[in-house]
Design a protein around this motif. Structure first.
Motif, short mmCIF file in Angstrom:
data_model
loop_
_atom_site.label_atom_id
_atom_site.label_comp_id
_atom_site.label_asym_id
_atom_site.label_seq_id
_atom_site.Cartn_x
_atom_site.Cartn_y
_atom_site.Cartn_z
N ALA A 263 0.82 -1.21 0.00
CA ALA A 263 0.00 0.00 0.00
C ALA A 263 0.86 1.27 0.00
O ALA A 263 0.45 2.29 -0.54
CB ALA A 263 -0.94 0.01 1.20
N THR B 260 -9.16 -3.85 4.62
CA THR B 260 -8.66 -3.08 3.48
C THR B 260 -7.70 -2.02 3.97
O THR B 260 -7.96 -1.34 4.96
CB THR B 260 -9.83 -2.41 2.72
OG1 THR B 260 -10.69 -3.42 2.22
CG2 THR B 260 -9.32 -1.55 1.58
N SER C 178 -1.35 4.43 -0.57
CA SER C 178 -0.78 5.65 0.02
C SER C 178 -0.23 6.65 -0.98
O SER C 178 0.09 7.77 -0.62
CB SER C 178 0.35 5.28 0.99
OG SER C 178 -0.16 4.51 2.05
N GLU D 19 -6.13 -4.21 -5.50
CA GLU D 19 -7.33 -3.87 -6.25
C GLU D 19 -7.02 -3.52 -7.69
O GLU D 19 -7.82 -3.74 -8.59
CB GLU D 19 -8.05 -2.71 -5.57
CG GLU D 19 -9.43 -2.44 -6.11
CD GLU D 19 -10.13 -1.39 -5.29
OE1 GLU D 19 -9.86 -0.20 -5.50
OE2 GLU D 19 -10.94 -1.77 -4.43
N HIS E 280 -6.39 -5.43 -0.27
CA HIS E 280 -7.43 -6.13 0.47
C HIS E 280 -6.87 -7.44 1.05
O HIS E 280 -6.09 -8.12 0.38
CB HIS E 280 -8.61 -6.49 -0.43
CG HIS E 280 -9.24 -5.30 -1.08
ND1 HIS E 280 -9.99 -4.38 -0.38
CD2 HIS E 280 -9.22 -4.88 -2.36
CE1 HIS E 280 -10.42 -3.45 -1.22
NE2 HIS E 280 -9.95 -3.74 -2.42
N HIS F 123 -5.79 1.32 2.47
CA HIS F 123 -5.86 2.24 1.35
C HIS F 123 -4.48 2.51 0.78
O HIS F 123 -3.51 2.65 1.53
CB HIS F 123 -6.55 3.54 1.77
CG HIS F 123 -7.96 3.32 2.24
ND1 HIS F 123 -8.97 2.97 1.37
CD2 HIS F 123 -8.50 3.36 3.45
CE1 HIS F 123 -10.08 2.83 2.05
NE2 HIS F 123 -9.83 3.05 3.33
N ASP G 276 -6.11 0.24 -3.41
CA ASP G 276 -6.32 -0.37 -2.11
C ASP G 276 -5.80 -1.80 -2.11
O ASP G 276 -5.82 -2.48 -3.13
CB ASP G 276 -7.81 -0.39 -1.77
CG ASP G 276 -8.37 1.00 -1.53
OD1 ASP G 276 -7.57 1.93 -1.32
OD2 ASP G 276 -9.60 1.14 -1.54
#
Length: 73
Positions: free
Chosen positions: A25, A64, A68, A47, A33, A66, A31
């Protein structure tokens, strides 16, 4: 809304997937997961590899992280 479901996967595979997703990330717009998997326990999915996450994967997402990276510069 949060859902709870019994899972036989080990906590070790969850934390391994979490560590991988957190590292990915940091360098991704997408994202990350963590998905419950019957065979492997938990796995990390990007994703961006799937465009919109297919329904059979989206229903198994347990966490999840997010992405960065910012696209503002």
């Amino acid at each position: 809304m949060a859902y709870s479901a019994p899972c036989t996967a080990s906590s070790r595979s969850y934390f391994e997937a979490l560590e991988l997703a957190e590292r990915r990330a940091l360098h991704s717009y997408f994202d990350q997961h963590i998905v419950a998997d019957d065979e492997f326990g938990y796995i990390a999915l990007d994703e961006g590899d799937y465009c919109a996450l297919p329904a059979h994967l989206a229903t198994r997402v347990v966490h999840t992280i997010h992405g960065s990276m910012l696209d503002e510069f």
